[in-house]
Write a protein that holds these residues in place. Structure first.
Motif, short mmCIF file in Angstrom:
data_model
loop_
_atom_site.label_atom_id
_atom_site.label_comp_id
_atom_site.label_asym_id
_atom_site.label_seq_id
_atom_site.Cartn_x
_atom_site.Cartn_y
_atom_site.Cartn_z
N GLU A 19 6.63 1.69 -2.25
CA GLU A 19 6.72 2.62 -3.39
C GLU A 19 5.81 3.82 -3.19
OE1 GLU A 19 7.81 -0.59 -6.98
OE2 GLU A 19 5.74 0.04 -6.62
N TYR A 72 -0.65 4.80 -5.06
CA TYR A 72 -0.62 3.38 -4.66
C TYR A 72 -1.29 2.53 -5.72
CZ TYR A 72 -1.70 -0.89 -2.04
OH TYR A 72 -1.82 -2.20 -1.63
N HIS A 73 -0.61 1.44 -6.11
CA HIS A 73 -1.11 0.60 -7.19
C HIS A 73 -1.12 -0.88 -6.81
CE1 HIS A 73 -0.79 4.22 -9.59
NE2 HIS A 73 0.48 4.33 -9.25
N GLY A 74 -1.37 -1.18 -5.56
CA GLY A 74 -1.47 -2.56 -5.10
C GLY A 74 -2.91 -3.04 -5.12
N GLU A 75 -3.09 -4.32 -4.82
CA GLU A 75 -4.43 -4.91 -4.84
C GLU A 75 -5.17 -4.65 -3.53
OE1 GLU A 75 -4.20 -9.00 -5.84
OE2 GLU A 75 -3.22 -8.68 -7.78
N PHE A 123 -4.63 0.43 0.88
CA PHE A 123 -3.49 1.01 1.58
C PHE A 123 -3.93 1.41 2.99
CE2 PHE A 123 -0.69 4.29 3.13
CZ PHE A 123 0.57 3.92 2.68
N PRO A 159 4.50 -2.41 -3.37
CA PRO A 159 3.72 -1.21 -3.74
C PRO A 159 3.45 -0.28 -2.54
CG PRO A 159 2.36 -3.19 -3.85
CD PRO A 159 3.76 -3.65 -3.71
N LEU A 160 3.42 -0.84 -1.32
CA LEU A 160 3.25 0.00 -0.13
C LEU A 160 4.47 0.89 0.06
CD1 LEU A 160 1.85 -2.65 2.40
CD2 LEU A 160 0.55 -0.87 1.25
N ALA A 217 5.41 -9.88 -1.24
CA ALA A 217 5.32 -9.11 -2.48
C ALA A 217 4.39 -7.91 -2.35
CB ALA A 217 4.84 -10.02 -3.61
N SER A 218 3.34 -8.03 -1.51
CA SER A 218 2.37 -6.94 -1.39
C SER A 218 2.97 -5.70 -0.74
CB SER A 218 1.17 -7.41 -0.57
OG SER A 218 1.54 -7.67 0.78
N ARG A 219 4.12 -5.84 -0.09
CA ARG A 219 4.71 -4.69 0.59
C ARG A 219 5.46 -3.77 -0.38
NH1 ARG A 219 6.84 -7.82 6.05
NH2 ARG A 219 4.87 -8.90 6.40
N SER A 253 2.79 -13.84 -1.37
CA SER A 253 1.99 -12.64 -1.64
C SER A 253 2.10 -11.63 -0.50
CB SER A 253 0.52 -13.02 -1.86
OG SER A 253 0.00 -13.65 -0.70
#
Length: 422
Positions: free
Chosen positions: A329, A360-363, A366, A326-327, A322-324, A319
């Motif tokens: 993007e 930004y569309h991550g959990e 940001f 959306p950052l 993977a979390s990077r 995770s």
């Protein structure tokens, strides 16, 4: 750059106070020479490089929670004033803009433009003071450090930071570090202990500081002539390694690849490995084959937790990795929308820009782009990223040229270390 009108104009403006003070000294020379306090001030001004090394050491040694960026600004302004005092009675004391170079000057200018064109100018303005402090640090360092002893003293200041921060890291490991699940995915990193962060509030930050400073400590070991100086430098380096890895051997280049072990900062491991390769290549290229063999031989001795952590670098089931996406993007979307000016200086302006335009569309929230190059671009725009990358490449090129064309010396060794750290 050196022959340009812009360079000559900046040199004139930045050295105008020194020129005026020197004229004043010339007009009242006997008055100043007869004054005890004037002679004391001149003596202090002549030793600006010593004061600079202490300032940089304190900047790193004092924990972040007890420091304010206003202290940095005040400290470097005082150092600038101290330099001008030295320049008052010595004509050779002048601010050296030429050797700072065009690209760092471009980067500094881009910071002001990033405030002027910021999405939230009021938020960006407070970040500008941090960059002014950094620019003053560079200006005074390049101008005041004039001898090998000054250079070694500056590197030793970084060595003290390694020693103090690493001793505290060792203390943390002995006390036990609680696993922070926001730093690591325990599903794919089962059994990994808590990450040592010393007093930097974040293990990645601690690892980044060590990447910058450990090569300088190694350089001090290699260029120390007296056995006790070398022993002290070795001790500092050994403690730095002990805080982060499980190997106490310092002279093996392979240890540099695992020096960041206890921070479990994967990118910093790659950075440390690259730094050691560059250092060996610049210092003694003929050692590269032996260095490569040594690195391969060290692999079987890596602890399982470190080896498993390395394997997760490209694992998108992790995770943290993977979390990077959306950052990145979100940062790229900012560049697409505003490639020339960016969103504005500082994390606050970029966060507001990304939030308002729903980029930004991550959990997780940001905080920043998690990548230096993207972050500089979205903050300072096109000129900022050109100045940032150009400044690094220009300095590394100059360092490599200096190393190739000068005899073996402490300055050459420290130059190798500084280039590799960069």
């Amino acid at each position: 750059w050196q022959e340009s009108l812009a360079c000559r104009a900046v040199i004139f403006l930045i050295n105008l106070p020194a020129w005026l003070l020197h004229k004043l000294y010339g007009a009242f020379r006997m008055t100043f020479e007869d004054s005890f306090f004037a002679r004391l001030a001149f003596s202090m001004g002549d030793e600006t490089a010593i004061a600079q090394s202490w300032m940089i050491m304190l900047l790193w040694v004092i924990p972040f929670s007890h420091w304010n960026n206003a202290y940095s600004l005040m400290g470097f302004v005082l150092l600038l004033a101290l330099f001008y005092v030295g320049a008052m009675h010595q004509e050779r004391f002048r601010m050296d803009i030429v050797h700072i170079g065009f690209y760092p000057m471009l980067l500094f200018g881009a910071m002001f433009l990033a405030v002027a064109f910021s999405y939230v100018p009021s938020e960006s303005l407070r970040f500008l003071f941090y960059h002014i402090s950094a620019a003053l640090c560079v200006l005074v360092t390049v101008s005041a450090v004039r001898s090998v002893e000054d250079l070694k003293r500056l590197a030793a200041g970084g060595g003290v930071c390694v020693l103090v921060s690493s001793l505290y890291g060792v203390y943390q490991r002995i006390q036990g570090v609680e696993v922070n699940e926001s730093y690591v995915d325990m599903t794919v990193n089962a059994g990994m202990p808590g990450r040592v962060e010393s007093y930097f509030d974040n293990p990645n930050t601690f690892a980044e500081v060590l990447i910058l400073l450990l090569p300088l400590v190694l350089a001090l070991v290699l260029c120390s002539r007296r056995w006790y100086s070398r022993l002290i430098a070795c001790g500092v380096a050994a403690v730095g390694v002990a805080a982060l890895g499980r190997f106490l051997g310092f002279f093996s280049a392979a240890v540099g690849c695992v020096a960041m072990a206890m921070t479990y900062s994967r990118a910093s491991w790659v950075g440390a490995a690259c730094a050691m390769v560059v250092f060996v290549f610049l210092w003694k290229p003929k050692l590269i084959p032996g260095f490569a063999v040594l690195c391969v031989l060290c692999i079987p001795f890596l602890p399982d937790t470190i080896w498993n952590r390395i394997l997760t670098i490209t694992n998108f089931n992790d995770s943290s990795t993977a979390s990077r996406i959306p950052l990145y993007e979100a940062a790229l979307e900012v560049i697409k929308k505003s490639p020339v000016t960016g969103a504005g200086l500082g994390t606050a302006a970029t966060q507001a820009y990304i939030s308002d335009f729903n980029l930004y569309h991550g959990e997780a929230p940001f905080v920043h782009a998690h990548n230096f190059y993207l972050q500089v671009w979205i903050e300072a725009g096109l000129l900022g990223i050109i100045g940032f990358v150009g400044g690094m490449l220009w300095n590394i090129k100059r360092a490599a040229h200096a190393v190739r064309h000068c005899d073996d010396s402490a300055a050459r060794t420290i130059t190798c270390a500084a280039a590799s750290a960069l």
